[in-house]
Design a protein around this motif. Structure first.
Motif, PDB file in Angstrom:
ATOM      1  N   LEU A   1       6.167  -1.792  -9.230  1.00 19.23           N
ATOM      2  CA  LEU A   1       5.574  -1.502 -10.532  1.00 19.23           C
ATOM      3  C   LEU A   1       4.330  -2.341 -10.775  1.00 19.23           C
ATOM      4  O   LEU A   1       3.347  -1.867 -11.353  1.00 19.23           O
ATOM      5  N   LEU A   2       4.339  -3.582 -10.321  1.00 18.29           N
ATOM      6  CA  LEU A   2       3.165  -4.428 -10.468  1.00 18.29           C
ATOM      7  C   LEU A   2       2.000  -3.899  -9.640  1.00 18.29           C
ATOM      8  O   LEU A   2       0.861  -3.861 -10.110  1.00 18.29           O
TER       9      LEU A   2
ATOM     10  N   THR B   1      -1.717  -2.738 -11.042  1.00 17.21           N
ATOM     11  CA  THR B   1      -2.941  -3.467 -10.673  1.00 17.21           C
ATOM     12  C   THR B   1      -3.747  -2.771  -9.589  1.00 17.21           C
ATOM     13  O   THR B   1      -4.883  -3.163  -9.326  1.00 17.21           O
ATOM     14  N   GLY B   2      -3.187  -1.745  -8.959  1.00 15.70           N
ATOM     15  CA  GLY B   2      -3.847  -1.148  -7.804  1.00 15.70           C
ATOM     16  C   GLY B   2      -5.080  -0.342  -8.124  1.00 15.70           C
ATOM     17  O   GLY B   2      -5.975  -0.212  -7.276  1.00 15.70           O
ATOM     18  N   ARG B   3      -5.171   0.203  -9.322  1.00 18.42           N
ATOM     19  CA  ARG B   3      -6.301   1.076  -9.646  1.00 18.42           C
ATOM     20  C   ARG B   3      -7.632   0.363  -9.504  1.00 18.42           C
ATOM     21  O   ARG B   3      -8.619   0.953  -9.050  1.00 18.42           O
ATOM     22  N   ARG B   4      -7.676  -0.903  -9.885  1.00 21.76           N
ATOM     23  CA  ARG B   4      -8.960  -1.603  -9.829  1.00 21.76           C
ATOM     24  C   ARG B   4      -9.447  -1.787  -8.393  1.00 21.76           C
ATOM     25  O   ARG B   4     -10.653  -1.897  -8.155  1.00 21.76           O
TER      26      ARG B   4
ATOM     27  N   ASP C   1      -7.022  -3.021   1.356  1.00 19.09           N
ATOM     28  CA  ASP C   1      -6.168  -4.082   0.821  1.00 19.09           C
ATOM     29  C   ASP C   1      -4.957  -3.489   0.100  1.00 19.09           C
ATOM     30  O   ASP C   1      -3.828  -3.992   0.226  1.00 19.09           O
ATOM     31  N   LEU C   2      -5.202  -2.444  -0.679  1.00 19.17           N
ATOM     32  CA  LEU C   2      -4.112  -1.812  -1.426  1.00 19.17           C
ATOM     33  C   LEU C   2      -3.084  -1.205  -0.473  1.00 19.17           C
ATOM     34  O   LEU C   2      -1.877  -1.417  -0.622  1.00 19.17           O
ATOM     35  N   VAL C   3      -3.561  -0.458   0.511  1.00 18.59           N
ATOM     36  CA  VAL C   3      -2.655   0.176   1.474  1.00 18.59           C
ATOM     37  C   VAL C   3      -1.877  -0.882   2.251  1.00 18.59           C
ATOM     38  O   VAL C   3      -0.672  -0.753   2.472  1.00 18.59           O
TER      39      VAL C   3
END
Length: 228
Positions: free
Chosen positions: A18-19, A23-26, A79-81
């Motif tokens: 959930l975190l 925060t991932g959109r940015r 980074d997100l992936v």
């Protein structure tokens, strides 16, 4: 022609997931070559209503400029992936190219039509997304479960799951099929599906909707332990 990718991760811990969703959109802002992106929750595809929500599987849908190397993503997206992959116990990656699309998603038209779509005869994905009108949501959720038995019994279906940015008002489906003919057989052969389609306009369920068909170029990994 753009390139579309859906990644779905299976995770054990829902709190960190959930975190990462929050925060991932940015990390996706300003990524070179990225035309459209949505972080998604998923559902088990048993009723396609909020009670299907699966807190252990999360997704990322991205649409890229043709020529983007999806095995060497730009910073931010990479980074997100990587963060999701480190936290996951299984991963599914589906790469696609658009065939046909109608409607909008958050005011955008993320998928361009392929003028040669009618000639395509390989594996296909179907993506639907809708923003429900609050006053019509209950009616929609009562109607949709009737379509599920025919869907899961459909010849050529390889995977079906719910997807959405939110579990209540922003909902959709993602399904993988052997061929466009498989999709047509289900769409025209299921009385329950046809009944729901006929009710869509009179019931005014959607404030916004999108239906897209995409050619599947590769599928790797598993979802719930099964390779589609």
């Amino acid at each position: 022609m753009s390139v579309v990718e859906l990644r779905v991760w299976g995770v054990d811990r829902t709190g960190p997931a959930l975190l990462r969703m929050a925060t991932g959109r940015r990390r996706l802002r300003g990524v070179p070559g990225l035309r459209f992106a949505k972080l998604l929750g998923t559902g088990r595809g048993e009723t396609f209503t909020p009670r299907d929500a699966d807190p252990h599987h999360w997704g990322l849908l991205t649409v890229w400029d043709d020529g983007t190397d999806l095995d060497d993503l730009p910073a931010g997206a990479a980074d997100l992936v990587a963060g999701w992959s480190r936290a996951s116990h299984e991963r599914l990656t589906v790469r696609m190219r658009p065939l046909t699309s109608r409607g909008r998603w958050s005011g955008h038209e993320p998928f361009a039509d392929d003028p040669h779509a009618a000639a395509y005869d390989g594996p296909v994905a179907v993506l639907t997304r809708a923003r429900l009108r609050p006053t019509r949501a209950a009616s929609f959720w009562r109607a949709v479960p009737a379509t599920v038995p025919d869907l899961h019994a459909a010849e050529g279906l390889r995977l079906a799951l719910g997807v959405g940015e939110a579990p209540v008002a922003l909902q959709g489906t993602f399904s993988l099929w052997d061929s466009p003919a498989s999709v047509r057989r289900y769409a025209h052969g299921s009385p329950a599906h046809r009944a729901v389609v006929r009710r869509t306009r009179p019931e005014q369920w959607y404030a916004e909707e999108l239906f897209a068909r995409l050619a599947v170029t590769s599928v790797t990994g598993t979802h719930r332990g099964v390779a589609p």
